[in-house]
Design a protein around this motif. Structure first.
Motif, PDB file in Angstrom:
ATOM      1  N   LEU A  58     -13.343  10.756 -12.389  1.00 60.35           N
ATOM      2  CA  LEU A  58     -12.906   9.396 -12.057  1.00 60.35           C
ATOM      3  C   LEU A  58     -13.485   8.939 -10.727  1.00 60.35           C
ATOM      4  CD1 LEU A  58      -9.181   9.710 -13.163  1.00 60.35           C
ATOM      5  CD2 LEU A  58     -10.862   8.184 -14.191  1.00 60.35           C
ATOM      6  N   PHE A  59     -13.702   9.866  -9.820  1.00 58.99           N
ATOM      7  CA  PHE A  59     -14.277   9.517  -8.525  1.00 58.99           C
ATOM      8  C   PHE A  59     -15.781   9.244  -8.607  1.00 58.99           C
ATOM      9  CE2 PHE A  59     -11.006  11.732  -5.522  1.00 58.99           C
ATOM     10  CZ  PHE A  59     -10.052  10.823  -5.928  1.00 58.99           C
ATOM     11  N   HIS A  60     -16.501  10.014  -9.419  1.00 55.30           N
ATOM     12  CA  HIS A  60     -17.953  10.035  -9.309  1.00 55.30           C
ATOM     13  C   HIS A  60     -18.711   9.608 -10.561  1.00 55.30           C
ATOM     14  CE1 HIS A  60     -17.501  12.029  -5.436  1.00 55.30           C
ATOM     15  NE2 HIS A  60     -16.694  12.922  -6.000  1.00 55.30           N
ATOM     16  N   ALA A 108      -5.557   7.846  -9.493  1.00 59.44           N
ATOM     17  CA  ALA A 108      -6.997   7.660  -9.687  1.00 59.44           C
ATOM     18  C   ALA A 108      -7.293   6.879 -10.964  1.00 59.44           C
ATOM     19  CB  ALA A 108      -7.698   9.017  -9.723  1.00 59.44           C
ATOM     20  N   VAL A 109      -6.461   7.050 -11.997  1.00 58.30           N
ATOM     21  CA  VAL A 109      -6.702   6.355 -13.268  1.00 58.30           C
ATOM     22  C   VAL A 109      -6.529   4.853 -13.097  1.00 58.30           C
ATOM     23  CG1 VAL A 109      -5.824   6.033 -15.593  1.00 58.30           C
ATOM     24  CG2 VAL A 109      -6.117   8.339 -14.701  1.00 58.30           C
ATOM     25  N   TRP A 110      -5.376   4.418 -12.549  1.00 59.53           N
ATOM     26  CA  TRP A 110      -5.221   2.964 -12.422  1.00 59.53           C
ATOM     27  C   TRP A 110      -6.100   2.398 -11.304  1.00 59.53           C
ATOM     28  CZ3 TRP A 110      -3.480   0.879  -7.886  1.00 59.53           C
ATOM     29  CH2 TRP A 110      -2.673   1.657  -7.063  1.00 59.53           C
ATOM     30  N   GLY A 111      -6.449   3.225 -10.307  1.00 59.11           N
ATOM     31  CA  GLY A 111      -7.405   2.769  -9.304  1.00 59.11           C
ATOM     32  C   GLY A 111      -8.783   2.559  -9.898  1.00 59.11           C
ATOM     33  N   ARG A 112      -9.200   3.477 -10.781  1.00 60.71           N
ATOM     34  CA  ARG A 112     -10.489   3.320 -11.465  1.00 60.71           C
ATOM     35  C   ARG A 112     -10.489   2.075 -12.345  1.00 60.71           C
ATOM     36  NH1 ARG A 112     -15.734   5.961 -11.659  1.00 60.71           N
ATOM     37  NH2 ARG A 112     -16.765   4.852 -13.361  1.00 60.71           N
ATOM     38  N   LYS A 120     -17.684   0.871  -4.975  1.00 61.74           N
ATOM     39  CA  LYS A 120     -17.846   1.318  -6.351  1.00 61.74           C
ATOM     40  C   LYS A 120     -16.485   1.581  -6.994  1.00 61.74           C
ATOM     41  CE  LYS A 120     -22.357   1.391  -6.120  1.00 61.74           C
ATOM     42  NZ  LYS A 120     -23.173   0.446  -6.909  1.00 61.74           N
ATOM     43  N   PRO A 121     -16.417   1.609  -8.338  1.00 64.96           N
ATOM     44  CA  PRO A 121     -15.136   1.907  -8.989  1.00 64.96           C
ATOM     45  C   PRO A 121     -14.545   3.248  -8.577  1.00 64.96           C
ATOM     46  CG  PRO A 121     -16.673   0.989 -10.580  1.00 64.96           C
ATOM     47  CD  PRO A 121     -17.451   1.206  -9.313  1.00 64.96           C
ATOM     48  N   GLY A 122     -15.398   4.235  -8.268  1.00 61.92           N
ATOM     49  CA  GLY A 122     -14.888   5.524  -7.823  1.00 61.92           C
ATOM     50  C   GLY A 122     -14.131   5.435  -6.507  1.00 61.92           C
ATOM     51  N   ILE A 123     -14.556   4.509  -5.636  1.00 61.88           N
ATOM     52  CA  ILE A 123     -13.840   4.316  -4.377  1.00 61.88           C
ATOM     53  C   ILE A 123     -12.437   3.787  -4.646  1.00 61.88           C
ATOM     54  CG2 ILE A 123     -13.853   3.118  -2.174  1.00 61.88           C
ATOM     55  CD1 ILE A 123     -16.027   5.228  -2.478  1.00 61.88           C
ATOM     56  N   TYR A 124     -12.329   2.874  -5.588  1.00 59.21           N
ATOM     57  CA  TYR A 124     -11.004   2.351  -5.937  1.00 59.21           C
ATOM     58  C   TYR A 124     -10.138   3.445  -6.567  1.00 59.21           C
ATOM     59  CZ  TYR A 124     -12.240  -2.479  -4.882  1.00 59.21           C
ATOM     60  OH  TYR A 124     -12.588  -3.646  -4.235  1.00 59.21           O
ATOM     61  N   ALA A 125     -10.758   4.332  -7.336  1.00 61.07           N
ATOM     62  CA  ALA A 125     -10.006   5.467  -7.874  1.00 61.07           C
ATOM     63  C   ALA A 125      -9.498   6.359  -6.741  1.00 61.07           C
ATOM     64  CB  ALA A 125     -10.889   6.271  -8.826  1.00 61.07           C
ATOM     65  N   PHE A 126     -10.330   6.541  -5.727  1.00 59.06           N
ATOM     66  CA  PHE A 126      -9.954   7.325  -4.561  1.00 59.06           C
ATOM     67  C   PHE A 126      -8.762   6.697  -3.837  1.00 59.06           C
ATOM     68  CE2 PHE A 126     -10.947   8.516  -0.026  1.00 59.06           C
ATOM     69  CZ  PHE A 126     -10.617   9.853  -0.150  1.00 59.06           C
ATOM     70  N   ILE A 127      -8.802   5.383  -3.648  1.00 57.37           N
ATOM     71  CA  ILE A 127      -7.711   4.665  -2.982  1.00 57.37           C
ATOM     72  C   ILE A 127      -6.447   4.725  -3.830  1.00 57.37           C
ATOM     73  CG2 ILE A 127      -6.930   2.388  -2.244  1.00 57.37           C
ATOM     74  CD1 ILE A 127      -8.850   3.682  -0.299  1.00 57.37           C
ATOM     75  N   GLY A 128      -6.588   4.554  -5.139  1.00 52.65           N
ATOM     76  CA  GLY A 128      -5.422   4.629  -6.010  1.00 52.65           C
ATOM     77  C   GLY A 128      -4.757   5.996  -5.973  1.00 52.65           C
ATOM     78  N   ALA A 129      -5.566   7.054  -5.941  1.00 59.67           N
ATOM     79  CA  ALA A 129      -5.019   8.406  -5.868  1.00 59.67           C
ATOM     80  C   ALA A 129      -4.209   8.599  -4.586  1.00 59.67           C
ATOM     81  CB  ALA A 129      -6.150   9.431  -5.950  1.00 59.67           C
ATOM     82  N   ALA A 130      -4.760   8.148  -3.463  1.00 60.39           N
ATOM     83  CA  ALA A 130      -4.052   8.290  -2.188  1.00 60.39           C
ATOM     84  C   ALA A 130      -2.764   7.476  -2.178  1.00 60.39           C
ATOM     85  CB  ALA A 130      -4.962   7.854  -1.037  1.00 60.39           C
ATOM     86  N   SER A 131      -2.800   6.269  -2.740  1.00 60.91           N
ATOM     87  CA  SER A 131      -1.625   5.401  -2.688  1.00 60.91           C
ATOM     88  C   SER A 131      -0.477   5.953  -3.525  1.00 60.91           C
ATOM     89  CB  SER A 131      -1.992   3.990  -3.155  1.00 60.91           C
ATOM     90  OG  SER A 131      -2.316   3.982  -4.533  1.00 60.91           O
ATOM     91  N   PHE A 132      -0.763   6.483  -4.709  1.00 63.12           N
ATOM     92  CA  PHE A 132       0.331   6.954  -5.554  1.00 63.12           C
ATOM     93  C   PHE A 132       0.993   8.201  -4.976  1.00 63.12           C
ATOM     94  CE2 PHE A 132       2.269   9.240  -9.074  1.00 63.12           C
ATOM     95  CZ  PHE A 132       3.016   8.232  -9.668  1.00 63.12           C
ATOM     96  N   LEU A 133       0.193   9.144  -4.476  1.00 64.95           N
ATOM     97  CA  LEU A 133       0.779  10.342  -3.889  1.00 64.95           C
ATOM     98  C   LEU A 133       1.581  10.006  -2.639  1.00 64.95           C
ATOM     99  CD1 LEU A 133       1.224  13.336  -3.857  1.00 64.95           C
ATOM    100  CD2 LEU A 133      -1.012  13.646  -2.782  1.00 64.95           C
ATOM    101  N   ALA A 134       1.056   9.094  -1.811  1.00 62.45           N
ATOM    102  CA  ALA A 134       1.799   8.679  -0.623  1.00 62.45           C
ATOM    103  C   ALA A 134       3.074   7.935  -1.006  1.00 62.45           C
ATOM    104  CB  ALA A 134       0.922   7.796   0.265  1.00 62.45           C
ATOM    105  N   GLY A 135       3.034   7.162  -2.089  1.00 66.60           N
ATOM    106  CA  GLY A 135       4.219   6.434  -2.520  1.00 66.60           C
ATOM    107  C   GLY A 135       5.299   7.324  -3.081  1.00 66.60           C
ATOM    108  N   ALA A 136       4.924   8.423  -3.721  1.00 70.09           N
ATOM    109  CA  ALA A 136       5.910   9.325  -4.319  1.00 70.09           C
ATOM    110  C   ALA A 136       6.413  10.356  -3.324  1.00 70.09           C
ATOM    111  CB  ALA A 136       5.315  10.018  -5.544  1.00 70.09           C
TER     112      ALA A 136
END
Length: 862
Positions: A494-496, A538-542, A557-573
Motif C-alpha cells: 500500500l505504501f509503495h 493505510a487502506v483508507w489512506g491509499r 503520491k497515493p502511497g504517502i496518503y496511505a502512510f498518513i492514514g496508517a499513522a492517523s488510525f493508530l494514533a487515534g486508537a
C-alpha cells in the motif's frame, strides 16, 4: 460518564468531622479502630478500614480523585462512590498489590554493607536483556514466516489437485479454513489453559506494572513461552493481529526472568541484595519493553520513546541510559540475524554485514514531496483517524464487557495451575469460532471477486490455475492478496505499489478489517494492535490518495496518503504520538517527512481524546478496573484536603510489643505497613512481611530472649527477596514474650498534614512512587490516617442503589459479580487479601508467592 464537580464548601449535606487519633478506641485485642465518617452516611460497614492496596477503580475520563465524598446531585438511593466505599459495599475489587519504589532504609541495613544498586551488573543485565529479546523476536519472525509459507503451500497443493468446479473450490475452502482453525487452536490452548496473561498485546499489563502495581504471573516463564509461541500461530492463522505488542511483552518477560536470576544468584553466593531492588526490577522490565519495540520495528530510538511515553511512570537520565543499552543490544542482535538471513539467500559474503535488512522495515519512498496546501488535508485525515479510532475503542469496550460476563477470569490451584472449568472451554471455543468466521470472510470475498472476473473474461496471470475456480495465492491480484497475506506485506504494498488498487475492494477490505480487528482484540490469543491498525489506516489512506491523484489535485503520491492514514488510525486508537512518529520515521528512513507525521498524530490524538480513552488505558482503567495513577492530578483536588480522603482506623505497633498482641493484629487486618509509635508519636514504619518473618523465625536467632539478639539481615532479606512468607501459628512458648522492633524500623517514612491539599498529596505520592503516605493531625501530632493508591481514585460512573448495598453487605458478593471485574487478575490462592477479617486462620493457611508465581522480588513495599 458524566460527573458533576465536587464543591465541598457549598455542599448541602451535613458534614461529620473525622475523629482524631486521640479518639480512637482500643479493643480487647489491642487494635485501634475508628468509625468512618462520610459527607453523606448512606450505610454502615462492619469491615475493617482497608489500608491495603486491593484496588478496582472505574473512573470517568481524566478523573483521579478519591475519599468518601458525595459527588453530584443528592439522592437517597444513588451515589457516586469512592473506591473504598464501593469495594466495601459490593466486594468486587480484584486482589492486587502495589509496589513501593523509594529507598526505605531500615536501621538494621545501615550496619551492613548492602549495595544501593547492582553496580556494573545491572548494565550487563541490560545488555543481556537486549540480546536475548532480539533472539526471541528473531525466532518469532522466522517461525511466523515458516508457518505462513506452510499454510499457503497447503492451499496451493489443494488447488493443483482439485477440479475446475464448485466442488473443487469448496474443498479448497475446507482446507484453507481448517488449517487456520488448527493454527489458532494452538494459540488458544496456550492462552486459555496455560497462561491467560499471554492474551492480547501485553502492553496494558506492562504499563500497569511499571506504574507500580503487581500483576501475578505477568512476567513469568510460562507467560513468556505462551506469548512467544502463541503469536506465531495466531498470526499464521490469518487473524488480524500483529506481533509487535507481544514482542514488547516478551521483552519485558525476558527482563523479569533475568532479574529473578540475579536475585537467586546473589542469594546463592551469599551477597546482600541491593537496597533499591524494586527500582532495579522496574527499570529492567522497562528496558525489556524497549528491547521488544526495537526488535519488532528495528527502531531503537522509537523504542526508547515508546517506553518513556507509554511505559515508564518514573523517568530519569539513569533509566534512560538503561533503555538505550537494552535497545542497542536488541538492535545489534536483530541486525545480525537479518544479515545471516540475507547471506543465506544471496551469498555468504554478506554474512555479518549490518545494513538495512531489519523486520518491518517499510523501505524508502522514492519521493516524499507534498504541497503546502496538503498539510490541512493531512490534518483532516488525522481527524478522520481520531474519529475512527474512537469508534474502534467504543466498539471494543462494549464487546469486551460482554466477554467479561460469559467468560470470566480463570482460577488457580495451590500449584499455580489453572483449574480448567466451563468458562475456559467457552473462551477456547470462541477462539475457534472467531477464526472460522474471519477465515471464511477472507476466503470467499476474493474468491467471489475472482469468479466475477472469470465470468467477465478476466485472464488469470498464473498458468497453473488459469480457468480454475480455485485460486493459488500467487494467482490473486494485489488487492485481493490483502485478504490473505500478512499485515506487514500488505502495508508495504500500500505504501509503495505504483499501480492503483481496486477501489471497491479497498472499501470492502477496510470495513471487514476494521470490524474483524475489533472483534479479535481481546480474544483468547496473543494479539498485537500495531500492524492491524497501521494496515486499516493505510487502506483508507491509499483510497484517498488514489482519488486525489485521479483528479490531478495532489503532489504527494497515493502511497504517502496511505502512510498518513496508517499513522492517523493508530494514533487515534492507541493515542501514541511522539514514539509513533519516531518509529514511522525509522522504519521508512524518512526523517524529512516529520512535519506531516507530527501534524497527523497530534490531531488524531486530540480528536480521539474528545470521545474516550486510548485503547490501552481503556482496558486498564475501564475494563480491568486497575488503579492506574495518571501523570497529573485533577483540578478538583484543589478543593479537597487530605483528611477528607484518607483511610482511618490505622493499626499501629509500639517499639516493643508482646508477640501475642502483634500476632493478633496481623491476623485481624490486611494492612501491609504499620506505623510504630512511642508515647503516641510516630517514630518509624515497618512492613508486614518483615514482622511476619520476625514472628516466624525470630526464636531461632534469640530475638525473644531476655537480652534479645538482632536477626541478621542477610538471611532475612534473602528470604524476602524470593517471595513473601506466610504467617505461621504462634508458638505458645513465645506468646508471652516481647519483640523489639527498633532495629527493623525505617525512619525514612513519608508524612503530610491532614490539612494538606490533595493536589499536592497526589503529586508527591506518584512522583516518589510511594505505597503509603501517613497523615499527621495538626491538632495532636499523631497519626490520624493513611493515604494509599485507592484514596487517589474516585469511582465515577459506579452508581450503587441502596438495595444493592444492603444485599452486598448482608450476603457478600457472588462469584459472578466478583469475577466480572477480575478479567485477567483473579482472586487466587496467593492473593494477599486472604488475610480476611472473617477468617482468623487465613494467615496460617495461605502461602504467598510473588508476581511471577515462582519466587522473585516480592510485591510488598520493602
Amino acid at each position: 460518564y458524566f460527573i458533576a464537580p465536587f464543591h465541598p464548601v457549598h455542599s448541602t449535606q451535613p458534614v461529620t468531622p473525622r475523629p482524631n487519633f486521640s479518639e480512637v478506641a482500643v479493643d480487647p485485642a489491642g487494635m485501634r479502630s475508628a468509625s468512618r465518617d462520610r459527607f453523606e452516611d448512606t450505610s454502615s460497614s462492619e469491615s475493617d478500614s482497608a489500608t491495603d492496596e486491593d484496588l478496582s477503580p472505574s473512573r470517568a475520563r481524566g478523573r483521579s480523585v478519591s475519599g468518601p465524598l458525595h459527588v453530584g446531585p443528592t439522592h437517597d438511593h444513588l451515589h457516586h462512590l469512592t473506591y473504598d466505599e464501593w469495594n466495601r459495599k459490593t466486594g468486587r475489587a480484584p486482589k492486587l498489590e502495589s509496589i513501593a519504589f523509594p529507598l526505605l532504609l531500615y536501621d538494621q541495613a545501615r550496619q551492613f554493607r548492602a549495595p544501593l544498586f547492582g553496580s556494573w551488573r545491572i548494565w550487563v543485565a541490560s545488555i543481556f536483556t537486549g540480546l536475548l529479546t532480539g533472539c526471541v523476536c528473531a525466532g518469532i519472525d522466522k517461525g511466523m514466516e515458516a508457518l505462513f509459507r506452510l499454510r499457503m503451500y497447503i492451499n496451493d497443493s489443494v488447488v493443483e489437485s482439485v477440479g475446475n468446479d464448485f466442488g473443487g473450490l469448496f474443498l479448497q475452502y475446507l482446507a484453507f479454513c481448517g488449517v487456520s482453525v488448527a493454527l489458532a487452536a494452538v494459540a488458544g490452548y496456550l492462552v486459555c489453559f496455560q497462561a491467560p496473561l499471554a492474551a492480547g498485546s501485553g502492553i496494558p499489563e506492562i504499563k500497569v506494572f511499571l506504574n507500580g502495581i503487581v500483576l501475578p504471573r505477568v512476567v513469568s516463564k510460562i507467560t513468556l513461552i505462551a506469548k512467544a509461541v502463541g503469536i506465531l500461530f495466531s498470526v499464521a492463522a490469518g487473524l488480524p493481529v500483529g506481533k509487535e505488542g507481544p514482542m514488547i511483552h516478551s521483552g519485558a518477560a525476558v527482563a523479569g526472568i533475568i532479574s529473578d536470576i540475579m536475585v537467586r544468584w546473589r542469594n546463592r553466593v551469599g551477597r546482600n541484595q541491593p537496597l533499591m531492588l524494586n527500582v532495579e526490577r522496574r527499570d529492567m522490565i522497562a528496558a525489556g519493553a524497549t528491547a521488544g519495540v526495537t526488535a519488532a520495528f528495528g527502531a531503537p530510538l522509537g523504542g526508547c520513546l515508546f517506553a518513556i511515553e507509554e511505559g515508564s511512570s518514573h523517568m530519569n537520565p539513569l533509566i534512560l541510559l538503561k533503555l538505550f543499552v537494552a535497545a542497542a543490544g536488541s538492535a545489534l542482535m536483530i541486525r545480525l540475524v537479518s544479515s545471516l538471513n540475507a547471506a543465506h539467500a544471496g551469498g555468504y559474503d554478506r554474512a555479518f554485514v549490518l545494513g538495512s535488512e531489519v523486520p518491518v522495515f517499510f523501505s524508502r519512498f522514492k519521493a516524499m514531496e507534498y504541497a503546502a496546501w496538503e498539510l490541512p488535508v493531512f490534518a483532516l485525515m488525522g481527524a478522520i483517524g481520531g474519529l475512527l479510532g474512537a469508534l474502534f475503542n467504543w466498539l471494543n469496550f462494549h464487546l469486551t464487557k460482554v466477554r467479561q460476563v460469559w467468560t470470566p477470569a480463570p482460577q488457580y490451584n495451590d500449584k499455580d495451575k489453572i483449574i480448567v472449568q466451563k468458562r475456559d472451554y467457552m473462551r477456547f471455543l470462541e477462539v475457534l469460532f472467531v477464526t472460522f468466521c474471519i477465515t471464511t470472510l477472507h476466503f470467499w470475498i476474493p474468491m467471489i471477486v475472482s469468479c466475477i472476473h472469470h465470468g467477465a473474461g478476466y485472464e488469470d496471470p498464473s498458468p497453473e490455475t488459469s480457468g480454475k475456480l480455485a485460486k493459488a495465492f500467487e494467482s490473486l491480484p494485489q488487492t485481493q492478496k490483502l485478504f490473505w497475506e500478512t499485515g506487514t506485506d500488505g502495508i508495504q504494498k500500500l505504501f509503495h505499489a505504483e499501480e492503483d488498487f481496486d477501489y471497491l475492494l479497498l472499501v470492502i477490505f477496510c470495513v471487514v478489517h476494521f470490524f474483524t480487528t475489533c472483534w479479535t482484540y481481546g480474544l483468547g490469543v496473543p494479539s498485537g494492535l500495531f500492524v492491524p491498525s497501521l494496515l486499516c489506516g493505510a487502506v483508507w489512506g491509499r483510497l484517498i490518495g488514489q482519488l486525489m491523484a485521479l483528479g490531478n489535485i495532489s503532489v504527494a503520491k497515493p502511497g504517502i496518503y496511505a502512510f498518513i492514514g496508517a499513522a492517523s488510525f493508530l494514533a487515534g486508537a492507541a493515542r501514541i504520538t511522539i514514539s509513533l512518529a519516531m518509529i514511522l520515521m525509522e522504519v521508512t528512513g524518512e526523517a524529512g517527512f516529520s512535519l506531516p507525521i507530527f501534524t497527523t498524530v497530534m490531531v488524531a490524538r486530540w480528536v480521539g481524546e474528545a470521545f474516550n480513552r486510548g485503547i490501552y488505558d481503556m482496558h486498564i482503567i475501564d475494563l480491568k478496573k486497575i488503579p492506574l495513577l495518571e501523570h497529573e492530578p485533577e483540578a478538583e483536588m484543589l478543593s479537597i484536603n487530605a483528611h477528607q480522603a484518607m483511610s482511618v482506623g490505622v493499626v499501629s505497633f509500639e517499639e516493643v510489643e508482646s508477640c501475642q498482641s502483634i500476632y493478633t493484629k496481623l491476623v485481624h487486618c490486611t494492612h501491609h505497613a504499620f506505623p510504630v509509635m512511642r508515647r503516641g508519636r510516630m517514630v518509624g514504619s515497618i512492613s508486614r512481611d518483615i514482622v511476619q518473618y520476625l514472628l516466624n523465625n525470630g526464636d531461632d536467632y534469640g530475638s525473644f530472649d531476655d537480652h534479645p539478639k538482632v536477626v541478621p539481615r542477610q538471611p532475612m532479606w534473602a528470604r524476602l527477596a524470593m517471595g513473601k512468607e506466610a504467617l505461621k501459628p504462634l508458638a505458645e512458648r513465645i506468646s508471652t514474650k516481647s519483640l523489639d522492633l527498633k532495629p527493623y524500623l525505617t525512619k525514612d517514612f513519608h508524612t503530610m498534614s491532614d490539612k494538606a491539599c490533595m493536589y499536592g498529596v497526589y503529586d508527591v505520592f506518584r512522583k516518589l512512587g510511594l505505597r503509603h503516605l501517613w497523615i499527621i493531625s495538626e491538632d495532636t501530632g499523631e497519626v490520624c490516617g493513611v493515604i494509599t493508591r485507592k484514596n487517589l481514585i474516585i469511582m465515577e460512573g459506579e452508581n450503587v442503589s441502596a438495595s444493592e448495598i444492603t444485599s452486598k453487605t448482608s450476603k457478600g458478593p457472588s462469584e459472578r459479580e466478583v469475577m466480572v471485574d477480575e478479567r485477567e487478575y483473579p482472586h487466587d490462592n496467593f492473593s494477599h487479601d486472604n488475610f480476611s477479617n472473617d477468617n482468623t486462620n487465613a494467615c496460617n493457611e495461605v502461602a504467598f508467592k510473588d508476581e511471577s508465581g515462582e519466587g522473585g522480588i516480592p510485591g510488598m513495599g520493602l
